[in-house]
Motif scaffolding. Sequence first.
Motif, PDB file in Angstrom:
ATOM      1  N   GLY A  59      -0.082   2.076 -11.343  1.00 43.59           N
ATOM      2  CA  GLY A  59       0.992   1.675 -10.443  1.00 43.59           C
ATOM      3  C   GLY A  59       0.508   1.446  -9.021  1.00 43.59           C
ATOM      4  O   GLY A  59       0.899   0.467  -8.368  1.00 43.59           O
ATOM      5  N   ARG A  74      -1.437  -1.818  -8.945  1.00 44.99           N
ATOM      6  CA  ARG A  74      -0.579  -3.009  -8.952  1.00 44.99           C
ATOM      7  C   ARG A  74       0.181  -3.149  -7.638  1.00 44.99           C
ATOM      8  O   ARG A  74       0.496  -4.261  -7.217  1.00 44.99           O
ATOM      9  N   CYS A 124       5.353  -1.572 -10.636  1.00 49.41           N
ATOM     10  CA  CYS A 124       4.475  -0.411 -10.438  1.00 49.41           C
ATOM     11  C   CYS A 124       4.965   0.844 -11.159  1.00 49.41           C
ATOM     12  O   CYS A 124       4.253   1.858 -11.175  1.00 49.41           O
TER      13      CYS A 124
END
Length: 417
Positions: free
Chosen positions: A112, A115, A145
Amino acid sequence: SSSVSEANSASLRESPAPWRFRGAGCSRPFMGAVCSGNDEREAMGLLKEWPSEVAELPSFFRDMLADLVRNKRRLGGIRNFHDLPTIQGKLTGHELKSGYTDFEYVYLTVLGFARLRLHQEQILTRCNGQVHSRNPGVQLLESCCGMTMHGDRPGVIALLRSAPDTLVQAYTTATQDRRGGTLRFFREAFDRTADPCLEGRVGRICEYLEKHALSRGVAAVPPWEDVSVRPMPASASVEEFVGEHLRVFVNECTWHWAERATRGRSMDYEEAKHLRFDGAHANDFARICNAATFAAHMRAAGLVADGRARSQERLLWEVQTDAAWQPFDPGVNAILEEARLAGRPVVECALGPKGWRYVLDLQRRVQRNPKTGTERALRCAPAPGPVGKRRRLTPQELDAAIRVFVEDLVTLPPAPA
């Protein structure tokens, strides 16, 4: 050659940065605990061919995820995914506490944050200072995310900008921990029973940094702009596109080289920038940064088309539930795609947290429960990218562009003889 290509070639000489390239012969020892042979083999396999969701990420995070896989069983293994964890939207605190392993939580958190770094500007431009239900930026953060945040509180923009960098700094600190190693980092800097919002996750990582970084001379993480691909217009030429990725690749190689170039100490990144093309060091640097390793990097990142027919492009499969169409877990989707491409019309696999067996008929497009006979409709469509479609080159385009940078601009060493 284009002016952008020339600018890229200049930046390659003047602003190198950090990186760790695996799959093409580079390796770096991790300071984590000894892992099982299966975890080690799985991690090494990932370094050669990443899942598409991970291949596009900055190398900082690919390194971290591979290291995490090495410790998968020590952190509880996998419970909810067929293969490696994938982000499928926001998870609540209750779900994380009661249904997920520590490994799954840490992996999803690292993915996450990675990203977030990749799509940071898109998230930032959508943040409007309101609560999540009326904040497009927070909603994109949740879907992309896998975590939420309090978008109406002060400091939101600073938090979004600093979170990925904070994680990388903490991991860099952990790699120099000769007692607890990175396994201690994965155990201390993450807590799936605590507040799962972005603020809470960053707070725990900062606590780890405060506790462990002061006693070690940890080299600063290179500037993000050195190792992040800048947004490019669709009209950018192949040379411009390759040149921008080459700029980042050379910078990443420089960081990796700085870490291993000297024995007993890590070379400073800024120092490595000035020494990498020096006569005494150029050949050593070219071992990890050359035309062959760059081409391998572009292919591993999914930036080169593999020549398959359109009918063989990856599809996303969904089943019609009582409420709506629901996508399958990526691991199951991979099984269905393997069967479709192999021409097998029927697949039997376990679905859901309880692992119930179902028969999926790809020809009739139905999912059948063999015990009850209940059937649900299936459908498929081309799989979208995480935020937008990525540009991909043909192998011929990549080869031609690399020749320009090797032979004309002389900013990339040729492949070893």
